[in-house]
Design a protein around this motif. Structure first.
Motif, PDB file in Angstrom:
ATOM      1  N   GLN A 584       1.075  -1.057   0.027  1.00 17.35           N
ATOM      2  CA  GLN A 584       0.137  -0.017  -0.199  1.00 17.35           C
ATOM      3  C   GLN A 584       0.517   1.416   0.015  1.00 17.35           C
ATOM      4  OE1 GLN A 584      -3.286  -0.029  -0.933  1.00 17.35           O
ATOM      5  NE2 GLN A 584      -3.097  -2.532  -0.328  1.00 17.35           N
ATOM      6  N   ILE A 585       0.473   2.636  -0.623  1.00 21.55           N
ATOM      7  CA  ILE A 585       0.817   3.403  -0.247  1.00 21.55           C
ATOM      8  C   ILE A 585       1.660   3.365   0.746  1.00 21.55           C
ATOM      9  CG2 ILE A 585       0.747   6.104  -0.416  1.00 21.55           C
ATOM     10  CD1 ILE A 585      -1.166   5.358  -2.809  1.00 21.55           C
ATOM     11  N   ASN A 586       1.130   3.561   1.805  1.00 19.04           N
ATOM     12  CA  ASN A 586       1.361   4.386   3.652  1.00 19.04           C
ATOM     13  C   ASN A 586       2.858   3.451   3.625  1.00 19.04           C
ATOM     14  OD1 ASN A 586      -0.151   1.872   4.067  1.00 19.04           O
ATOM     15  ND2 ASN A 586      -1.334   2.993   5.549  1.00 19.04           N
ATOM     16  N   GLU A 587       3.177   1.913   3.277  1.00 16.48           N
ATOM     17  CA  GLU A 587       4.198   1.091   3.069  1.00 16.48           C
ATOM     18  C   GLU A 587       5.278   2.234   2.643  1.00 16.48           C
ATOM     19  OE1 GLU A 587       1.854  -3.031   4.773  1.00 16.48           O
ATOM     20  OE2 GLU A 587       2.279  -2.676   1.999  1.00 16.48           O
ATOM     21  N   CYS A 588       4.783   2.171   1.367  1.00 14.41           N
ATOM     22  CA  CYS A 588       6.633   2.688   0.990  1.00 14.41           C
ATOM     23  C   CYS A 588       6.760   4.479   1.404  1.00 14.41           C
ATOM     24  CB  CYS A 588       5.669   2.700  -0.734  1.00 14.41           C
ATOM     25  SG  CYS A 588       4.998   0.824  -1.334  1.00 14.41           S
ATOM     26  N   ILE A 589       5.712   4.330   1.718  1.00 13.61           N
ATOM     27  CA  ILE A 589       6.283   6.503   1.902  1.00 13.61           C
ATOM     28  C   ILE A 589       6.731   6.345   2.855  1.00 13.61           C
ATOM     29  CG2 ILE A 589       6.117   9.062   1.489  1.00 13.61           C
ATOM     30  CD1 ILE A 589       3.623   8.191  -1.044  1.00 13.61           C
ATOM     31  N   ARG A 591       8.871   9.494   5.335  1.00 11.65           N
ATOM     32  CA  ARG A 591       8.762  10.869   5.882  1.00 11.65           C
ATOM     33  C   ARG A 591      10.826  11.363   6.280  1.00 11.65           C
ATOM     34  NH1 ARG A 591       4.376  13.454   7.321  1.00 11.65           N
ATOM     35  NH2 ARG A 591       2.372  12.930   6.091  1.00 11.65           N
ATOM     36  N   ASP A 598       8.127  14.028   1.918  1.00  6.55           N
ATOM     37  CA  ASP A 598       8.150  12.849   1.725  1.00  6.55           C
ATOM     38  C   ASP A 598       8.745  12.133   1.051  1.00  6.55           C
ATOM     39  OD1 ASP A 598       6.094  13.140   4.033  1.00  6.55           O
ATOM     40  OD2 ASP A 598       4.421  12.904   2.511  1.00  6.55           O
TER      41      ASP A 598
END
Length: 719
Positions: A584-589, A591, A598
């Motif tokens: 998922q996106i939150n697993e790849c991006i 901070r 990001d």
């Protein structure tokens, strides 16, 4: 007034050119000075190890019975007077090796210390031992040293000749210079006594012996020609050599074809019986007949789909289409097996062809080697005949010349004019002159090397080259920096204020371009690897993040570096995983811990990154990200390495081209920009990275080094 302006313009150009030449010298002044001092110091040490040399000179007169103005060509034959050429011959005789041996034996110089010890003194025992060599040098070595130190110089316009000898001993130089003249006087006496012998008889004896050798060599050549049946050995060898070349080429072609088919054969054997995997093989799937059947299969499937929307499963039309589809599937299966059998037959045929050509090649090699041996032996015998024949002809000509000049007698008179005296001071080495010359030559050599290297580099490493670059706009010039170990470990901003301000200048140029609005999606690429595009992309993203929300995408999935530079796990999920829908996106991006940034790293490297970047999903992701971020920066691979950057350039608002100021060739820059322009890429401009010629170096250093008045603000909260 116009003339004065032209003169001022010319003087400015000359000043810039002079600065371009002198700047590399000034920046490397300490290296130049160290190199010069080291070379000069080594030269001084070497000079202290050398022994002083002394030179003594004697003057000898070698003349004729008559004054030079009364000599004629006939005098040499009728009046027994020496010509100028014969006198010159005497000078060369004094320089000859045979004459040197006579002087050496007369003075017993074989065991003299002059020729045993080297040119080094006793200050350094190792070099002295190297200079000494063998304790008892051979006669050949002594003669070679003697000839190097002996100088015979005729005085122009006179019958005088200077005999000079250089030695480490003043007394020895005097003795040898005088002994050379004495030995020459003795030699002239021997010449007159030996003139009574008959030269013609000796030549006759030599001719008789050479005639026998010539006959024997001709007989051996003819015998060998008849025994081996040689008619035209060179032509036969040439034909066999041509045949060998053709067979070698044939063997290589056959082996290449067999290797190519071997891969296909191994794939077929690996997937034997599996019709789906066999049909996916490149050689089978690209077959014209199979491609035609696949197209027919697609048509029937579409037809089945249309009928299924209108009729039930037991409708006659649908049953007929199903039967046609099953029949087509069988044909496809049979066609795949037919192609497999064809490839297997072609592979076995290629292997047999390789074996056959190799056997023929071995036979041709054996024939070529046998003929080469015959040719070598034949050439050897032929050379022997030619050599003996040439010697025989030369001696025959000399015999006739000796008979024609039988009454010729040379008559010289030789005497000492000045004998050598013991020299009072050495002539070498001139230490002051050599050290001064070494110092000047070292500076000139290292300076010329640096200047030529700088001028011949076809890069954008100077202000003049930047001004003459018209292929694209120069956005910024970034100085060369070297991050400290703490910065690399903690992943902090660069402490080089010049680099930070140069990045901010680049950010300002992008935001406040008067011709168009500031780009939202920015791609960063370069010509070749290792030009610093990853570093520029990261620092530019961090600079933008000071004012807005930024996403940095690492699209270089072949050689990712951003994760490594930020001390992240290189195998963490990223762009490739997001495109493959494995995460998922939150697993790849992630901070950035320092600023409001990001980062989407490249992720796991796929087998074909270009296919991933060409997906519609990649374009869709960029559009989606554009709704959440104020600025998107995409780091792409070099344009000369792969075509990924060209694909990505169609999806962005602006392309920034990174150039290494000291390494990237101008031709590489121009060709890379042409590739982007061919696809109408929105090229924003060029950024010169790793530049060592920043005009504001001193200003930045003075302006930003004082950090006592800087207030550190708290980090901004992430939005």
């Amino acid at each position: 007034m116009k003339i004065l302006e032209d003169k001022n313009f010319i003087s400015i150009n000359e000043e810039v050119a002079l600065k371009e030449i002198l700047t590399p010298l000034w920046t490397r002044r300490w290296k130049i000075l160290c190199f010069t001092l080291v070379v000069t110091f080594l030269a001084a040490i070497y000079l202290t190890l050398l022994r002083p040399s002394y030179s003594a000179t004697a003057i000898l007169q070698i003349g004729t019975n008559k004054p030079a103005n009364t000599l004629s060509i006939n005098d040499a034959f009728n009046e027994s007077n020496a010509t100028k050429e014969q006198i010159q011959t005497q000078f060369e005789l004094l320089r000859s090796r045979k004459f040197a041996e006579r002087v050496i034996f007369q003075l017993n110089l074989i065991h003299h210390e002059e020729f045993i010890s080297g040119k080094y003194n006793d200050k350094l025992a190792i070099l002295a031992q190297v200079g000494q060599g063998q304790s008892n040098p051979s006669v050949s070595d002594v003669v070679s040293q003697f000839q190097k130190k002996l100088t015979i110089v005729p005085i122009a316009g006179t019958e005088l000749v200077k005999i000079s000898y250089v030695s480490f001993s003043a007394q020895l130089s005097q003795s040898i210079a005088n002994q050379v003249g004495i030995t020459y006087l003795q030699y002239q006496d021997e010449i007159h006594s030996a003139a009574k012998e008959s030269t013609s008889q000796w030549l006759v004896d030599q001719l008789e012996e050479l005639g026998k050798k010539l006959q024997i060599s001709e007989l051996l050549l003819q015998t060998y020609r008849e025994a081996e049946g040689i008619v035209d050995i060179h032509g036969v060898v040439g034909l066999v050599g041509s045949q060998l070349t053709e067979l070698t080429s044939e063997t290589l072609k056959a082996a290449k074809l067999a290797d190519d088919l071997s891969i296909s054969y191994q794939d077929i054997q690996k997937h034997a019986g599996d019709i789906e995997k066999l049909s996916d093989l490149h050689e089978i799937s690209r077959h014209a007949t199979l491609m035609q059947l696949r197209r027919e299969e697609e048509k029937i499937e579409r037809k089945m789909f249309e009928l299924s929307q209108r009729y039930g499963p037991k409708h006659p039309k649908k049953i007929a289409v199903n039967a046609e589809f099953i029949s087509l599937q069988k044909r496809i299966t049979q066609q795949v097996y037919d192609i497999v059998i064809s490839i297997e037959k072609e592979y076995f045929s290629a292997v047999e062809r390789v074996n056959g050509t190799k056997q023929r090649l071995e036979i041709a090699k054996k024939d070529y080697l046998r003929l080469s041996r015959l040719q070598n032996k034949f050439s050897q015998l032929t050379r022997e005949v030619d050599t003996n024949k040439e010697l025989y002809n030369n001696y025959l000509v000399r015999l006739k010349e000796a008979d024609a000049m039988g009454n010729y007698n040379s008559n010289f008179y030789v005497r000492f004019i000045d004998k050598a005296t013991i020299p009072k001071s050495p002539i070498a080495p001139n230490k002051i002159l050599i050290i001064a010359f070494t110092f000047v030559l070292s500076i000139a050599l290292i300076s010329l090397t640096i200047i030529m290297r700088e001028l011949l580099m076809d890069t954008l490493n100077s202000r003049r080259k930047l001004d003459n670059f018209n292929e694209a706009q120069i956005l910024a010039v970034l100085p060369k920096i070297k991050a400290s170990s703490r910065e690399r470990k903690e992943d902090t901003y660069s402490s080089d204020n010049r680099f930070t301000e140069a990045i901010r200048t680049l950010r300002t140029a992008l935001l406040f371009n008067s011709e168009k609005t500031a780009p939202k999606i920015i791609a960063i690429t370069s010509s070749v690897p290792n030009e610093g595009k990853s570093t520029v992309a990261l620092h530019l993203a961090r600079s933008f993040s000071e004012m807005e929300k930024v996403l940095l995408i690492e699209a270089d999935m072949r050689h990712p570096t951003i994760a490594k530079n930020m001390n992240l796990n290189e195998h963490r999920p990223g762009l490739s995983n997001l495109l493959a829908k494995t995460h998922q996106i939150n697993e790849c991006i992630i901070r950035d811990k320092n600023v409001k940034l990001d980062i989407l790293t490249s992720g796991i490297t796929p087998a074909n990154p270009l296919a991933f970047l060409s997906m519609k999903r990649f374009n869709m992701l960029i559009k989606v990200f554009g709704n959440f971020y104020d600025r998107i920066i995409i780091e792409t691979p070099p344009v000369h390495a792969v075509s990924d950057a060209v694909i990505i350039s169609k999806l962005v608002d602006s392309v920034i081209y990174i150039v290494h100021g000291n390494k990237t060739k101008r031709e590489q820059i121009s060709s890379g920009l042409r590739m982007l322009k061919q696809v109408n890429a929105p090229i924003e401009g060029v950024v010169i990275n790793h530049s060592e010629n920043i005009d504001t170096d001193k200003y930045h250093n003075k302006y930003y080094n004082d950090r006592s008045n800087i207030i550190k603000l708290a980090a901004r909260k992430r939005g």
